[in-house]
Enzyme design. Structure first.
Site, PDB file in Angstrom:
ATOM      1  CG  HIS A 142    -123.968 -80.938 -55.791  1.00 11.99           C
ATOM      2  ND1 HIS A 142    -123.087 -80.004 -56.269  1.00 11.99           N
ATOM      3  CD2 HIS A 142    -123.247 -81.783 -55.001  1.00 11.99           C
ATOM      4  CE1 HIS A 142    -121.873 -80.276 -55.794  1.00 11.99           C
ATOM      5  NE2 HIS A 142    -121.948 -81.338 -55.026  1.00 11.99           N
ATOM      6  CG  HIS A 180    -117.848 -82.211 -54.884  1.00  8.56           C
ATOM      7  ND1 HIS A 180    -117.673 -82.751 -53.629  1.00  8.56           N
ATOM      8  CD2 HIS A 180    -117.442 -83.155 -55.769  1.00  8.56           C
ATOM      9  CE1 HIS A 180    -117.184 -83.979 -53.751  1.00  8.56           C
ATOM     10  NE2 HIS A 180    -117.032 -84.242 -55.030  1.00  8.56           N
TER      11      HIS A 180
END
Length: 408
Positions: A142, A180
């Site tokens: 991320h 995710h």
């Protein structure tokens, strides 16, 4: 005689220092998982080599991260209180949000990046078929070029890909099978036609990071270098296997990479407390086998797995064991066009024994206050309503068809 597959595992106790969050259970989960691999004898198996990786320098970090961001992280790492100032928000440090500044975080994150770069080096410089398994805290997918996000300070996945490109790889495929969206890796390489990013993930309003819709594609001229399959909450094995067969594998085959880099987050399992996908142990073991088979097919088996994590300490190590078992085996996939493979048909079945070590089971009882599973693969299955799960799988397959139609 079955050939021995070289698998390198970059690991050091130093990596346990990485924890840029308020989740103090994180080192416990990783510790239990790592201990299980050792107690099952997987770290001493033929072909497996555990190495102590060095961290990366600021110059190496600057290969994908903005120098000003690196300097900001250094400041907050030395004095975390400085990250309470408003200006820290531009770098991703916001009080009360997911990623918090902690003393020593720069060094800890650089060590994580060093582990994944060491894995990339082992895969690229080793013989054909070389593989590397980088367990959590690797998989910081991320982190952006200039911003921390989602517990991720520096992006070790991106650093490993950049190292491979600099070492001579002409094309690298990155497949993210975490719950995710692999947003950081996608945007760092969005304009680089040498890198394919494919992410299959949960996608719903309010679910982090909220990006990765099926229409989120590559730039003009190379739209197929960015591929997303956003599955609805409660989708499980059926939708994920459809995504693998109809989108992930064709996209990677069409790209024809020199190396396959994957992120196999354990949080797609139905018992993960922070996510909602409903995969089973059988389905995930099948998925791991398909990943290995894909690497064998397209890039001589060169495979780097930044394994990432999950948030259930009773399942993380067991899924790592299945990942490592798949990487130690030859791998195979179903023949395209012969229908969807069934969970449980994994090529790694039998590579990893089903018996759990007594010492590890005792540690689970002591640390977690719960009874450990009877076997490695024990999985009672999702508890969510079966009809709701079937509807989510059906919706997921519809989304898979949309992503498939967009592939050139």
């Amino acid at each position: 005689m079955t050939p021995v597959i070289p698998v390198t595992i970059p690991w050091s106790p130093r990596l346990q220092a990485y924890n840029p969050s308020d989740d103090d259970e994180r080192p416990l989960r990783r510790g239990l998982a790592w201990d299980l691999l050792g107690q099952m004898g997987l770290l001493d198996a033929p072909g497996v080599r555990v190495v102590d990786p060095a961290g990366v320098s600021d110059d190496e970090l600057a290969r994908v991260h903005a120098p000003a961001y690196i300097q900001a992280v250094r400041r907050y790492s030395a004095q975390p209180a400085l990250a309470l100032a408003f200006e820290a928000s531009q770098w991703g440090f916001v009080p009360g949000q997911d990623t918090v500044a902690r003393k020593g975080m720069h060094e800890a994150a650089a060590d994580v990046c060093g582990a994944s770069v060491a894995g990339a080096r082992a895969v690229w410089e080793g013989p054909a078929g070389s593989r590397a398994f980088c367990p959590a805290p690797s998989g910081l997918h991320h982190a952006f070029a200039n911003k921390a996000s989602g517990f991720c300070i520096y992006n070790d996945c991106a650093l490993a890909i950049a190292w491979l490109l600099d070492a001579g790889a002409t094309r690298v495929a990155y497949v993210d099978l975490d719950a995710h969206h692999g947003n950081g890796v996608q945007w760092i390489f969005h304009d680089d036609p040498r890198v394919l990013t494919v992410s299959v993930h949960e996608f719903a309003y309010g679910f982090y990071p909220g990006t990765g819709d099926v229409t989120e594609r590559g730039p003009v001229g190379t739209p197929d270098t960015t591929v997303n399959v956003p599955l609805p909450p409660f989708a499980g094995d059926v939708a994920m296997m459809a995504a693998m067969e109809r989108v992930v594998e064709p996209a990677v085959r069409g790209f024809d990479p020199d190396v396959l880099v994957v992120h196999l987050g354990a949080d797609v399992h139905h018992a993960d407390p922070l996510t909602h996908l409903q995969m089973t142990f059988a389905g995930m073991e099948e998925m791991y086998g398909r990943v290995v088979a894909l690497a064998n097919e397209v890039c001589d088996g060169r495979l780097l797995n930044t394994a990432g994590g999950g948030y259930n300490p009773a399942t993380l190590g067991r899924l790592w064991a299945l990942q490592l078992g798949a990487m130690m085996g030859p791998g195979r996939g179903t023949v395209p066009g012969e229908g969807q493979s069934q969970p449980g048909d994994s090529p790694s079945a039998g590579t990893v024994p089903d018996e759990l070590p007594g010492a590890w089971c005792g540690a689970v009882r002591t640390a977690l206050g719960q009874e450990p599973p009877a076997t490695l693969r024990e999985d009672p299955g999702p508890t969510w309503d079966a009809s709701e799960r079937a509807a989510a799988d059906e919706a997921g397959v519809t989304i898979v068809a949309r992503a498939e139609a967009l592939l050139g």
